[in-house]
Design a protein around this motif. Structure first.
Motif, mmCIF file in Angstrom:
data_model
loop_
_atom_site.group_PDB
_atom_site.id
_atom_site.type_symbol
_atom_site.label_atom_id
_atom_site.label_comp_id
_atom_site.label_asym_id
_atom_site.label_seq_id
_atom_site.Cartn_x
_atom_site.Cartn_y
_atom_site.Cartn_z
ATOM 1 N N LYS A 1 5.875 -37.336 47.803
ATOM 2 C CA LYS A 1 5.552 -38.689 48.267
ATOM 3 C C LYS A 1 4.050 -38.966 48.205
ATOM 4 O O LYS A 1 3.633 -40.081 47.919
ATOM 5 C CB LYS A 1 6.081 -38.872 49.695
ATOM 6 N N LEU B 1 1.630 -39.131 50.613
ATOM 7 C CA LEU B 1 1.170 -40.123 51.585
ATOM 8 C C LEU B 1 -0.335 -39.982 51.807
ATOM 9 O O LEU B 1 -0.895 -38.909 51.570
ATOM 10 C CB LEU B 1 1.899 -39.925 52.915
ATOM 11 N N GLU C 1 11.834 -41.609 54.999
ATOM 12 C CA GLU C 1 12.073 -42.467 53.827
ATOM 13 C C GLU C 1 12.031 -43.942 54.216
ATOM 14 O O GLU C 1 11.476 -44.768 53.497
ATOM 15 C CB GLU C 1 13.411 -42.108 53.178
ATOM 16 N N HIS C 2 12.606 -44.283 55.362
ATOM 17 C CA HIS C 2 12.587 -45.674 55.807
ATOM 18 C C HIS C 2 11.228 -46.072 56.390
ATOM 19 O O HIS C 2 10.730 -47.162 56.131
ATOM 20 C CB HIS C 2 13.689 -45.926 56.836
ATOM 21 N N HIS D 1 8.623 -46.332 53.417
ATOM 22 C CA HIS D 1 9.063 -47.015 52.186
ATOM 23 C C HIS D 1 7.903 -47.870 51.677
ATOM 24 O O HIS D 1 7.333 -48.666 52.417
ATOM 25 C CB HIS D 1 10.285 -47.887 52.479
ATOM 26 N N GLY D 2 7.531 -47.665 50.432
ATOM 27 C CA GLY D 2 6.434 -48.439 49.851
ATOM 28 C C GLY D 2 5.052 -47.880 50.128
ATOM 29 O O GLY D 2 4.061 -48.439 49.682
ATOM 30 N N VAL D 3 4.969 -46.766 50.858
ATOM 31 C CA VAL D 3 3.682 -46.140 51.171
ATOM 32 C C VAL D 3 3.571 -44.856 50.355
ATOM 33 O O VAL D 3 4.552 -44.162 50.152
ATOM 34 C CB VAL D 3 3.568 -45.813 52.677
ATOM 35 N N GLU E 1 2.045 -42.470 46.890
ATOM 36 C CA GLU E 1 2.044 -42.589 45.433
ATOM 37 C C GLU E 1 3.436 -42.883 44.868
ATOM 38 O O GLU E 1 3.553 -43.430 43.783
ATOM 39 C CB GLU E 1 1.464 -41.329 44.803
ATOM 40 N N VAL E 2 4.476 -42.491 45.589
ATOM 41 C CA VAL E 2 5.851 -42.799 45.191
ATOM 42 C C VAL E 2 6.397 -43.771 46.225
ATOM 43 O O VAL E 2 6.412 -43.470 47.416
ATOM 44 C CB VAL E 2 6.726 -41.527 45.122
ATOM 45 N N SER E 3 6.845 -44.932 45.787
ATOM 46 C CA SER E 3 7.298 -45.965 46.718
ATOM 47 C C SER E 3 8.456 -45.487 47.589
ATOM 48 O O SER E 3 8.439 -45.634 48.808
ATOM 49 C CB SER E 3 7.714 -47.217 45.949
ATOM 50 N N HIS E 4 9.480 -44.922 46.959
ATOM 51 C CA HIS E 4 10.654 -44.433 47.684
ATOM 52 C C HIS E 4 11.471 -43.533 46.766
ATOM 53 O O HIS E 4 11.297 -43.559 45.554
ATOM 54 C CB HIS E 4 11.513 -45.591 48.193
ATOM 55 N N GLU F 1 18.458 -47.670 44.753
ATOM 56 C CA GLU F 1 18.520 -49.066 45.200
ATOM 57 C C GLU F 1 19.936 -49.513 45.569
ATOM 58 O O GLU F 1 20.142 -50.213 46.538
ATOM 59 C CB GLU F 1 17.953 -49.992 44.111
#
Length: 154
Positions: A43, A45, A93-94, A97-99, A101-104, A108
């Motif tokens: 992720k 962060l 994950e929730h 989400h969107g934070v 280098e990897v959004s999620h 979908e």
């Protein structure tokens, strides 16, 4: 009057939002903690978003750790207080989400999420579980770090 003050104090505690960053309780020799560790590594962060504390087997046996997880296992998360890797990963994950280098990582569509959940559940119950009972098979828990014989550590 004292009873009302106590009730009011408890109600106010529920309204206070803990602003501390989540604290991930990790242990080197844990497949389940490794799941969270892998999610955090992939992720990417921002620094300080989630803090990590490494513990040992001895730490798991303390009364202090029993307050974190009464099952005395890892992983655990503080701020909020959670345990069990699937629960922690779902929260992270929730929450993030969107934070990073990897959004999620979650798919979908509901169908793709169901497929992902099925594969994870199948792995947990039938492949990695110490409850694996198929003749001629054994669980894979610890396969990468446990010796094929008994040691002083496990």
């Amino acid at each position: 009057l004292a009873t009302r003050r106590t009730a009011l104090a408890r109600a106010l505690q529920l309204l206070v939002v803990d602003m501390r960053p989540p604290l991930f309780i990790d242990m080197l020799h844990s497949n389940n903690a490794a799941r969270v560790r892998l999610w955090l590594a992939c992720k990417r962060l921002p620094v300080g978003t989630v803090q990590t504390k490494m513990v040992t087997y001895a730490d798991l046996k303390t009364p202090e750790y029993a307050k974190i997880n009464p099952l005395r296992k890892v992983p655990a998360l503080l701020h909020p207080h959670l345990y069990e890797s699937a629960v922690i990963l779902n929260y992270l994950e929730h929450k993030f989400h969107g934070v990073g280098e990897v959004s999620h990582f979650s798919p979908e569509s509901a169908e793709q999420r169901a497929k992902m959940d099925f594969l994870i559940r199948t792995h947990d119950l039938y492949i990695a579980s110490p409850n694996c009972s198929q003749p001629g098979f054994s669980h894979t828990q610890g396969a990468m770090y446990l010796a094929p014989y008994e040691t002083e550590h496990c």
